[in-house]
Design a protein around this motif. Structure first.
Motif, PDB file in Angstrom:
ATOM      1  N   ALA A 249      -3.212   6.822   2.352  1.00 43.72           N
ATOM      2  CA  ALA A 249      -3.898   6.662   1.064  1.00 43.72           C
ATOM      3  C   ALA A 249      -5.347   7.104   1.130  1.00 43.72           C
ATOM      4  N   GLY A 250      -5.973   6.995   2.294  1.00 48.17           N
ATOM      5  CA  GLY A 250      -7.374   7.375   2.441  1.00 48.17           C
ATOM      6  C   GLY A 250      -7.634   8.846   2.209  1.00 48.17           C
ATOM      7  N   ARG A 251      -6.579   9.655   2.170  1.00 46.63           N
ATOM      8  CA  ARG A 251      -6.736  11.096   1.958  1.00 46.63           C
ATOM      9  C   ARG A 251      -6.787  11.462   0.474  1.00 46.63           C
ATOM     10  N   LEU A 252      -6.479  10.503  -0.396  1.00 38.82           N
ATOM     11  CA  LEU A 252      -6.422  10.794  -1.827  1.00 38.82           C
ATOM     12  C   LEU A 252      -7.774  11.270  -2.357  1.00 38.82           C
ATOM     13  N   LYS A 253      -7.720  12.101  -3.382  1.00 40.14           N
ATOM     14  CA  LYS A 253      -8.927  12.571  -4.061  1.00 40.14           C
ATOM     15  C   LYS A 253      -8.960  12.022  -5.484  1.00 40.14           C
ATOM     16  N   LYS A 254      -8.517  10.783  -5.632  1.00 39.10           N
ATOM     17  CA  LYS A 254      -8.441  10.164  -6.946  1.00 39.10           C
ATOM     18  C   LYS A 254      -8.576   8.658  -6.795  1.00 39.10           C
ATOM     19  N   ASN A 255      -8.645   7.970  -7.910  1.00 40.36           N
ATOM     20  CA  ASN A 255      -8.758   6.513  -7.886  1.00 40.36           C
ATOM     21  C   ASN A 255      -7.476   5.875  -7.370  1.00 40.36           C
ATOM     22  N   PHE A 256      -7.641   4.982  -6.429  1.00 42.27           N
ATOM     23  CA  PHE A 256      -6.522   4.213  -5.877  1.00 42.27           C
ATOM     24  C   PHE A 256      -7.124   2.923  -5.346  1.00 42.27           C
ATOM     25  N   ILE A 257      -6.645   1.781  -5.849  1.00 45.64           N
ATOM     26  CA  ILE A 257      -7.314   0.515  -5.569  1.00 45.64           C
ATOM     27  C   ILE A 257      -6.444  -0.396  -4.713  1.00 45.64           C
TER      28      ILE A 257
ATOM     29  N   ILE B  58       0.835  -1.203   0.000  1.00 44.28           N
ATOM     30  CA  ILE B  58       0.000   0.000   0.000  1.00 44.28           C
ATOM     31  C   ILE B  58       0.869   1.251   0.000  1.00 44.28           C
ATOM     32  N   SER B  59       1.909   1.258   0.820  1.00 46.38           N
ATOM     33  CA  SER B  59       2.825   2.403   0.856  1.00 46.38           C
ATOM     34  C   SER B  59       3.520   2.585  -0.484  1.00 46.38           C
ATOM     35  N   ALA B  60       4.003   1.461  -1.060  1.00 48.13           N
ATOM     36  CA  ALA B  60       4.711   1.544  -2.347  1.00 48.13           C
ATOM     37  C   ALA B  60       3.767   1.991  -3.452  1.00 48.13           C
ATOM     38  N   ALA B  61       2.561   1.413  -3.475  1.00 51.06           N
ATOM     39  CA  ALA B  61       1.595   1.772  -4.510  1.00 51.06           C
ATOM     40  C   ALA B  61       1.166   3.231  -4.386  1.00 51.06           C
ATOM     41  N   LEU B  62       1.040   3.712  -3.164  1.00 47.78           N
ATOM     42  CA  LEU B  62       0.684   5.115  -2.951  1.00 47.78           C
ATOM     43  C   LEU B  62       1.771   6.022  -3.524  1.00 47.78           C
ATOM     44  N   GLY B  63       3.026   5.652  -3.303  1.00 48.90           N
ATOM     45  CA  GLY B  63       4.126   6.426  -3.872  1.00 48.90           C
ATOM     46  C   GLY B  63       4.094   6.412  -5.391  1.00 48.90           C
ATOM     47  N   LEU B  64       3.823   5.255  -5.986  1.00 47.75           N
ATOM     48  CA  LEU B  64       3.719   5.144  -7.437  1.00 47.75           C
ATOM     49  C   LEU B  64       2.568   5.992  -7.974  1.00 47.75           C
TER      50      LEU B  64
ATOM     51  N   LYS C  98       1.238   8.710  -6.576  1.00 48.12           N
ATOM     52  CA  LYS C  98       1.586  10.134  -6.467  1.00 48.12           C
ATOM     53  C   LYS C  98       2.585  10.540  -7.549  1.00 48.12           C
ATOM     54  N   ALA C  99       3.527   9.615  -7.854  1.00 44.36           N
ATOM     55  CA  ALA C  99       4.506   9.908  -8.892  1.00 44.36           C
ATOM     56  C   ALA C  99       3.824  10.066 -10.247  1.00 44.36           C
ATOM     57  N   LYS C 100       2.826   9.215 -10.535  1.00 42.03           N
ATOM     58  CA  LYS C 100       2.070   9.352 -11.776  1.00 42.03           C
ATOM     59  C   LYS C 100       1.397  10.726 -11.848  1.00 42.03           C
ATOM     60  N   GLU C 101       0.824  11.117 -10.725  1.00 42.21           N
ATOM     61  CA  GLU C 101       0.126  12.414 -10.676  1.00 42.21           C
ATOM     62  C   GLU C 101       1.095  13.563 -10.937  1.00 42.21           C
ATOM     63  N   LEU C 102       2.257  13.515 -10.287  1.00 38.47           N
ATOM     64  CA  LEU C 102       3.236  14.594 -10.440  1.00 38.47           C
ATOM     65  C   LEU C 102       3.838  14.626 -11.838  1.00 38.47           C
ATOM     66  N   ASN C 103       3.917  13.464 -12.466  1.00 41.08           N
ATOM     67  CA  ASN C 103       4.484  13.382 -13.813  1.00 41.08           C
ATOM     68  C   ASN C 103       3.425  13.493 -14.906  1.00 41.08           C
ATOM     69  N   HIS C 104       2.171  13.742 -14.487  1.00 45.08           N
ATOM     70  CA  HIS C 104       1.047  13.882 -15.422  1.00 45.08           C
ATOM     71  C   HIS C 104       0.899  12.645 -16.303  1.00 45.08           C
ATOM     72  N   GLU C 105       1.019  11.469 -15.697  1.00 48.14           N
ATOM     73  CA  GLU C 105       0.893  10.202 -16.407  1.00 48.14           C
ATOM     74  C   GLU C 105      -0.472   9.589 -16.153  1.00 48.14           C
ATOM     75  N   ASP C 106      -1.005   8.944 -17.169  1.00 50.26           N
ATOM     76  CA  ASP C 106      -2.253   8.207 -17.025  1.00 50.26           C
ATOM     77  C   ASP C 106      -1.969   6.837 -16.415  1.00 50.26           C
ATOM     78  N   GLY C 107      -3.027   6.171 -16.017  1.00 49.64           N
ATOM     79  CA  GLY C 107      -2.884   4.800 -15.544  1.00 49.64           C
ATOM     80  C   GLY C 107      -3.317   4.614 -14.100  1.00 49.64           C
TER      81      GLY C 107
END
Length: 624
Positions: free
Chosen positions: A161-169, A121-127, A129-138
């Motif tokens: 992760a519960g604070r996110l305002k986006k899809n995270f599974i 969960i920690s690793a996926a959350l980092g991934l 956030k990195a997608k978001e900062l790099n403007h990547e889809d997926g």
């Protein structure tokens, strides 16, 4: 093996298959896994339980740009088969073959190397956030299961992760097991959820009704929002996951392939963190593993027809289990603690004979260490049986909660040194170095079964504070007919006035004895200093080899901070003027058999002979 699997190499090959073809594919994957693990050893039951789940994930998500993080990593065999590695599965856990865990160096489909638990969960959350900062889809999906939700790190990840305002599974693969059967409040909580399907039917109907209450104006909207929350709370209890900010869905049957595909497609459109609770059966599709999933968690080679292992020799883990039962029969203060490794560490009999003094903390090594400290302060003698690589996670607690407070805790460090096929995430090569940093810690390293009992007696009843006994995976190795363990902090074996001395500890003594014979045939007289207690090093052990012209220290552990460096320092303090050569491990060690790894590292008898012959032929000119 012929069939659909021959034509399914990558995730995109799943897209055009029908429902019936996907189900046939799952059967073929199961057979491939069973056959491979029976020949190579490895993690069987956990992998059989996630076949449909994995196929559904790769059917729905785009593995080229989406990221799937597996936790615990040992349930990733189907994932490997579907991501271009199926043709090499026969090489899993073998030298220069596939890792038994996700590995970033092995495949771009493995976004995170994971050999230990509760990291996804920690690793996926980092991934994410990195997608978001790099403007990547997926999308990013964390698959957590096999007891990993008993680890505290998982909740730290959920909390953020519960604070996110986006899809995270997050997919919770609930198979009611870690390695031993799941224990604790979370296991009971998930069991309650699993057994109350009506709870979710009622919840769904009420939410649907309340969500359609007409809202007129902002004040009324605000009032009804509060009212809806209050009514919901009165009618049903929310799940812990919802309280942490996730939308919770489930539980679902993880073997219902059509349902899993439908669910994954649905949650992709939810712009919010989602937790999917999936129920799977560990060992699914292989009757022996279904009936005894703990025994078929991690296995050596076995007969597929009978389920019986080809290995029958007694090992250090089994002997430890017998010894601790003997000690506990005569001392009611002795308690045994495990972090979800009851069978792996040999504690099954202890748990049956002394259930009130046996504690399984789940996959929570940090908690286990501090729990032991509390037991000790309360007057008990806790013995924490833990794999060397897993003890790394309790380093802070070792220092702060045990050593600093001088509480008496005994650590039975299993899988010390090279573990072999489980590879770099599981090699037990760091415990010596980090234990060396802890003040007043005492560490024993037996080579033979006979020495193990003596080591534990001293660890339990001598001194205060941290005491550890480290021992390898498997059984004892070669022992010279004329060697008799003394039970003292060190033993000396071989020539009394040698031209070279080998200093070592643990099972490398066996290899040193084989090297001694070969060196003597080459005209080199050798003595061996065997350290039985490696921390603190007995001053007399240093004195015993102080006048040796050449000393060769061989260590099955990381070099920096190891016993070899400490021994060299003590020699220097005592006035040593000879040549000193330290040969230890300097990096991560990939998967291979124990024998292959030691040979590659030149820590077996051949490596010892090679180094000593080279240095002794150099007329003593070379310095360490």
């Amino acid at each position: 093996m012929s069939g659909l699997l021959d034509n399914v190499k990558y995730p995109e090959d799943l897209k055009g298959l029908s429902s019936e073809q996907l189900k046939q594919l799952c059967s073929e994957i199961r057979m491939k896994i069973i056959q491979t693990v029976s020949e190579n050893g490895g993690h069987l039951a956990s992998n059989l339980g996630v076949v449909e789940l994995t196929v559904a994930l790769h059917r729905v998500f785009n593995s080229e740009k989406d990221r799937i993080v597996w936790d615990v990593g040992h349930q990733s065999y189907t994932h490997k088969i579907l991501t271009g590695r199926g043709d090499r599965l026969s090489l899993i856990r073998k030298k220069d073959g596939l890792s038994g865990f996700p590995n970033r160096c092995e495949s771009t489909y493995d976004p995170f190397t994971s050999g230990h638990s509760s990291t996804s969960i920690s690793a996926a959350l980092g991934l994410s956030k990195a997608k978001e900062l790099n403007h990547e889809d997926g999308y990013v999906v964390a698959v957590i299961g096999d007891g990993a939700l008993t680890g505290g790190l998982a909740y730290e990840g959920l909390n953020n992760a519960g604070r996110l305002k986006k899809n995270f599974i997050v997919v919770l693969n609930d198979n009611e097991m870690s390695i031993s059967r799941n224990v604790g409040s979370m296991a009971r909580y998930l069991s309650k959820i699993r057994t109350e399907p009506s709870y979710f039917r009622i919840k769904g109907k009420i939410e649907k009704f309340l969500d359609h209450v007409p809202l007129i104006g902002k004040p009324l909207h605000h009032l009804l929002t509060k009212a809806k929350s209050a009514v919901k709370q009165m009618i049903y209890n929310r799940t812990i996951f919802e309280d942490m900010g996730f939308y919770y869905y489930g539980p679902f049957d993880g073997h219902d392939l059509d349902k899993m595909i439908e669910v994954f497609n649905n949650v992709k459109s939810i712009n919010h963190p989602v937790l999917l609770h999936v129920i799977t059966q560990k060992g699914k599709g292989y009757p022996f593993a279904e009936q005894n999933p703990g025994a078929f968690h991690g296995v050596s080679k076995f007969d597929v027809t009978t389920g019986k292992s080809f290995s029958s020799e007694i090992n250090f883990s089994e002997l430890f289990g017998k010894l601790i039962c003997e000690f506990a029969e005569h001392d009611s203060r002795i308690c045994a603690i495990t972090a979800a490794m009851q069978s792996g560490t040999g504690l099954t009999q202890f748990a049956k004979k002394f259930p009130e003094r046996f504690f399984d903390t789940g996959i929570a090594e940090e908690h286990a260490v501090t729990f032991c400290a509390g037991l000790s302060i309360g007057g008990m003698i806790p013995i924490f049986a833990v794999y060397s690589s897993f003890l790394q996670r309790g380093y802070d607690q070792l220092i702060h909660d045990v050593a600093l407070q001088r509480t008496k805790v005994v650590f039975a460090i299993d899988r010390a040194g090279i573990v072999g096929e489980d590879g770099q995430t599981h090699q037990g090569i760091f415990d010596v170095a980090f234990l060396n940093t802890i003040p007043n810690a005492t560490v024993y390293a037996p080579c033979y079964f006979e020495e193990m009992k003596t080591s534990f007696y001293h660890a339990i009843y001598d001194g205060t504070g941290v005491a550890a006994v480290r021992y390898p995976r498997g059984g004892q190795l070669f022992r010279p007919f004329d060697f008799q363990p003394s039970g003292l902090p060190y033993d000396y074996y071989g020539c009394k006035n040698p031209s070279a001395v080998i200093v070592t500890y643990g099972r490398l003594f066996s290899y040193a004895c084989l090297a001694l014979s070969k060196l003597q045939r080459n005209g080199i007289q050798v003595g061996i200093l065997k350290l039985n207690r490696i921390k603190p090093i007995e001053p007399a052990a240093v004195d015993a080899v102080l006048n040796a012209p050449k000393i060769f220290f061989f260590e099955e552990a990381i070099e920096q901070g190891g016993v070899g460096e400490r021994f060299y320092y003590l020699l220097g303090q005592a006035g040593f003027t000879g040549d000193y050569h330290l040969h230890a491990i300097t990096g991560f060690v990939p998967q291979a058999t124990m024998e292959e790894s030691l040979h590659s590292l030149e820590l077996d008898d051949e490596g010892m002979v090679k180094l000593i012959l080279t240095e002794c032929a150099d007329n003593g000119e070379k310095k360490a």
